[in-house]
Scaffold this motif. Structure first.
Motif, PDB file in Angstrom:
ATOM      1  N   GLY A 205      -8.473 -23.492  38.718  1.00 18.65           N
ATOM      2  CA  GLY A 205      -8.630 -22.349  39.601  1.00 18.65           C
ATOM      3  C   GLY A 205      -8.402 -22.763  41.043  1.00 18.65           C
ATOM      4  N   LYS A 206      -8.416 -21.822  41.925  1.00 22.54           N
ATOM      5  CA  LYS A 206      -8.082 -22.046  43.331  1.00 22.54           C
ATOM      6  C   LYS A 206      -9.078 -22.956  44.042  1.00 22.54           C
ATOM      7  CE  LYS A 206      -7.090 -19.538  47.578  1.00 22.54           C
ATOM      8  NZ  LYS A 206      -7.068 -18.220  48.222  1.00 22.54           N
ATOM      9  N   ALA A 207      -8.543 -23.790  44.919  1.00 27.23           N
ATOM     10  CA  ALA A 207      -9.354 -24.646  45.778  1.00 27.23           C
ATOM     11  C   ALA A 207      -8.993 -24.345  47.227  1.00 27.23           C
ATOM     12  CB  ALA A 207      -9.089 -26.109  45.468  1.00 27.23           C
ATOM     13  N   THR A 208      -9.999 -24.322  48.095  1.00 22.69           N
ATOM     14  CA  THR A 208      -9.780 -24.044  49.509  1.00 22.69           C
ATOM     15  C   THR A 208     -10.523 -25.069  50.352  1.00 22.69           C
ATOM     16  OG1 THR A 208      -9.571 -21.662  49.085  1.00 22.69           O
ATOM     17  CG2 THR A 208     -10.004 -22.323  51.349  1.00 22.69           C
ATOM     18  N   VAL A 209      -9.846 -25.592  51.366  1.00 20.80           N
ATOM     19  CA  VAL A 209     -10.469 -26.468  52.359  1.00 20.80           C
ATOM     20  C   VAL A 209     -10.317 -25.783  53.707  1.00 20.80           C
ATOM     21  CG1 VAL A 209     -10.335 -28.679  53.559  1.00 20.80           C
ATOM     22  CG2 VAL A 209     -10.035 -28.589  51.073  1.00 20.80           C
ATOM     23  N   ARG A 210     -11.439 -25.574  54.403  1.00 20.00           N
ATOM     24  CA  ARG A 210     -11.439 -24.937  55.724  1.00 20.00           C
ATOM     25  C   ARG A 210     -11.907 -25.954  56.757  1.00 20.00           C
ATOM     26  NH1 ARG A 210     -11.066 -19.574  54.098  1.00 20.00           N
ATOM     27  NH2 ARG A 210     -12.006 -19.213  52.059  1.00 20.00           N
ATOM     28  N   LEU A 211     -11.158 -26.051  57.856  1.00 17.80           N
ATOM     29  CA  LEU A 211     -11.490 -26.961  58.949  1.00 17.80           C
ATOM     30  C   LEU A 211     -11.888 -26.135  60.153  1.00 17.80           C
ATOM     31  CD1 LEU A 211      -8.402 -29.300  58.504  1.00 17.80           C
ATOM     32  CD2 LEU A 211     -10.690 -29.613  57.543  1.00 17.80           C
TER      33      LEU A 211
ATOM     34  N   VAL B  62      -6.956 -24.272  55.360  1.00 20.44           N
ATOM     35  CA  VAL B  62      -7.029 -23.359  56.489  1.00 20.44           C
ATOM     36  C   VAL B  62      -7.579 -24.128  57.692  1.00 20.44           C
ATOM     37  CG1 VAL B  62      -7.930 -21.171  57.357  1.00 20.44           C
ATOM     38  CG2 VAL B  62      -7.536 -21.454  54.898  1.00 20.44           C
ATOM     39  N   ASN B  63      -6.763 -24.259  58.736  1.00 20.07           N
ATOM     40  CA  ASN B  63      -7.248 -24.860  59.975  1.00 20.07           C
ATOM     41  C   ASN B  63      -7.652 -23.719  60.895  1.00 20.07           C
ATOM     42  OD1 ASN B  63      -7.911 -26.342  62.194  1.00 20.07           O
ATOM     43  ND2 ASN B  63      -5.956 -27.434  62.352  1.00 20.07           N
ATOM     44  N   ILE B  64      -8.953 -23.496  60.983  1.00 18.46           N
ATOM     45  CA  ILE B  64      -9.489 -22.411  61.806  1.00 18.46           C
ATOM     46  C   ILE B  64      -9.594 -22.892  63.250  1.00 18.46           C
ATOM     47  CG2 ILE B  64     -11.475 -20.879  62.176  1.00 18.46           C
ATOM     48  CD1 ILE B  64     -12.005 -21.284  59.077  1.00 18.46           C
ATOM     49  N   ASN B  65     -10.273 -24.007  63.456  1.00 20.87           N
ATOM     50  CA  ASN B  65     -10.400 -24.588  64.786  1.00 20.87           C
ATOM     51  C   ASN B  65     -10.775 -26.067  64.659  1.00 20.87           C
ATOM     52  OD1 ASN B  65     -10.376 -24.747  67.555  1.00 20.87           O
ATOM     53  ND2 ASN B  65     -12.492 -24.068  67.781  1.00 20.87           N
ATOM     54  N   GLY B  66      -9.999 -26.790  63.859  1.00 24.15           N
ATOM     55  CA  GLY B  66     -10.231 -28.219  63.670  1.00 24.15           C
ATOM     56  C   GLY B  66      -9.056 -29.015  64.202  1.00 24.15           C
TER      57      GLY B  66
ATOM     58  N   ALA C  42       4.811 -28.183  42.910  1.00 25.18           N
ATOM     59  CA  ALA C  42       5.111 -27.652  41.580  1.00 25.18           C
ATOM     60  C   ALA C  42       4.159 -26.511  41.224  1.00 25.18           C
ATOM     61  CB  ALA C  42       5.018 -28.751  40.536  1.00 25.18           C
ATOM     62  N   GLY C  43       3.076 -26.382  42.000  1.00 28.65           N
ATOM     63  CA  GLY C  43       2.097 -25.323  41.796  1.00 28.65           C
ATOM     64  C   GLY C  43       2.188 -24.313  42.931  1.00 28.65           C
ATOM     65  N   SER C  44       1.038 -23.725  43.263  1.00 27.18           N
ATOM     66  CA  SER C  44       0.970 -22.724  44.329  1.00 27.18           C
ATOM     67  C   SER C  44       0.172 -23.289  45.498  1.00 27.18           C
ATOM     68  CB  SER C  44       0.297 -21.458  43.798  1.00 27.18           C
ATOM     69  OG  SER C  44       0.166 -20.496  44.816  1.00 27.18           O
ATOM     70  N   GLY C  45       0.801 -23.370  46.674  1.00 32.36           N
ATOM     71  CA  GLY C  45       0.140 -23.924  47.844  1.00 32.36           C
ATOM     72  C   GLY C  45       0.174 -22.982  49.031  1.00 32.36           C
ATOM     73  N   ILE C  46      -0.917 -22.975  49.790  1.00 35.92           N
ATOM     74  CA  ILE C  46      -1.038 -22.120  50.971  1.00 35.92           C
ATOM     75  C   ILE C  46      -1.571 -22.968  52.113  1.00 35.92           C
ATOM     76  CG2 ILE C  46      -2.179 -20.087  51.954  1.00 35.92           C
ATOM     77  CD1 ILE C  46      -2.604 -19.183  48.961  1.00 35.92           C
ATOM     78  N   PHE C  47      -0.935 -22.851  53.280  1.00 36.04           N
ATOM     79  CA  PHE C  47      -1.367 -23.564  54.478  1.00 36.04           C
ATOM     80  C   PHE C  47      -1.443 -22.536  55.604  1.00 36.04           C
ATOM     81  CE2 PHE C  47      -0.267 -27.478  57.346  1.00 36.04           C
ATOM     82  CZ  PHE C  47      -1.595 -27.589  57.712  1.00 36.04           C
ATOM     83  N   LEU C  48      -2.659 -22.257  56.075  1.00 34.92           N
ATOM     84  CA  LEU C  48      -2.879 -21.282  57.141  1.00 34.92           C
ATOM     85  C   LEU C  48      -3.365 -22.021  58.385  1.00 34.92           C
ATOM     86  CD1 LEU C  48      -4.812 -18.576  55.086  1.00 34.92           C
ATOM     87  CD2 LEU C  48      -2.356 -18.691  55.531  1.00 34.92           C
ATOM     88  N   ILE C  49      -2.653 -21.861  59.482  1.00 34.10           N
ATOM     89  CA  ILE C  49      -3.034 -22.508  60.738  1.00 34.10           C
ATOM     90  C   ILE C  49      -3.364 -21.399  61.735  1.00 34.10           C
ATOM     91  CG2 ILE C  49      -2.311 -24.066  62.567  1.00 34.10           C
ATOM     92  CD1 ILE C  49      -0.327 -25.259  60.495  1.00 34.10           C
TER      93      ILE C  49
END
Length: 186
Positions: A56-62, A87-91, A107-114
């Protein structure tokens, strides 16, 4: 530093908040989990893997000025069947990997939000690398550098499907390549 359940059959989805923690590790693997780093410092001498197949989905927030450095590989949705988001919020995120790049949906599904903070990716990211990869990167704020290696480029939809949306922040890159390989959609 591993944050995921013992088994893929578990319905467990964890939420973990680390505030002001100073941590050094060889690598970190995050799956079936939402991890928030606020303040402090996370130093990984090898790699950061966000998302494992079948978990399942994993999320790391900075956020809140956390300093996060990754010496080798930064991987979001690296393997087929994995979903990972950073997700780099303010790190402050620094990826120094010159031999292993930043992969967003290899090869999978990746998301990078800055959204803010500082992001420095030494070896430009590949968004949607393999034929099964789906990657998405959105830059809406922050001070960002993508690629410090001469001749390097951001690959959007290399062999897979990739999306790059840039609507804010101060951004520097060497070059961008969109849908450059057969089958790639950017």
């Amino acid at each position: 530093l591993h944050c995921y359940p013992d088994t893929t059959v578990s319905p467990l989805y964890m939420a973990l908040a680390l505030k002001g923690v100073v941590c050094e590790a060889n690598n970190a693997t995050i799956a079936a989990c939402d991890v928030v780093f606020e303040g402090g410092k996370v130093q990984l001498s090898d790699d950061l893997v966000v998302g494992l197949p079948a978990y399942g989905k994993a999320t790391v927030r900075l956020d809140r000025g956390v300093q996060c450095s990754v010496t080798n590989a930064l991987r979001m949705g690296f393997a087929a069947g994995s979903t990972g988001e950073v997700v780099n919020i303010n790190g402050e995120l620094r990826h120094e990997g010159l031999t292993n790049a930043c992969s967003i949906g290899k090869a999978g599904s990746g998301i990078f939000l800055i959204q803010g903070g500082t992001t420095v990716i030494a070896h430009s990211p590949t968004i949607g690398a393999d034929s099964t990869g789906v990657g998405h990167m959105t830059v809406s704020g922050g001070s960002n550098t993508f690629g410090t290696v001469p001749g390097d480029r951001i690959h959007v939809g290399d062999l897979g499907a990739g999306t790059l949306l840039a609507g804010g922040g101060t951004n520097v890159t060497v070059a961008i390549s969109i849908g450059s390989s057969a089958g790639g959609v950017g």
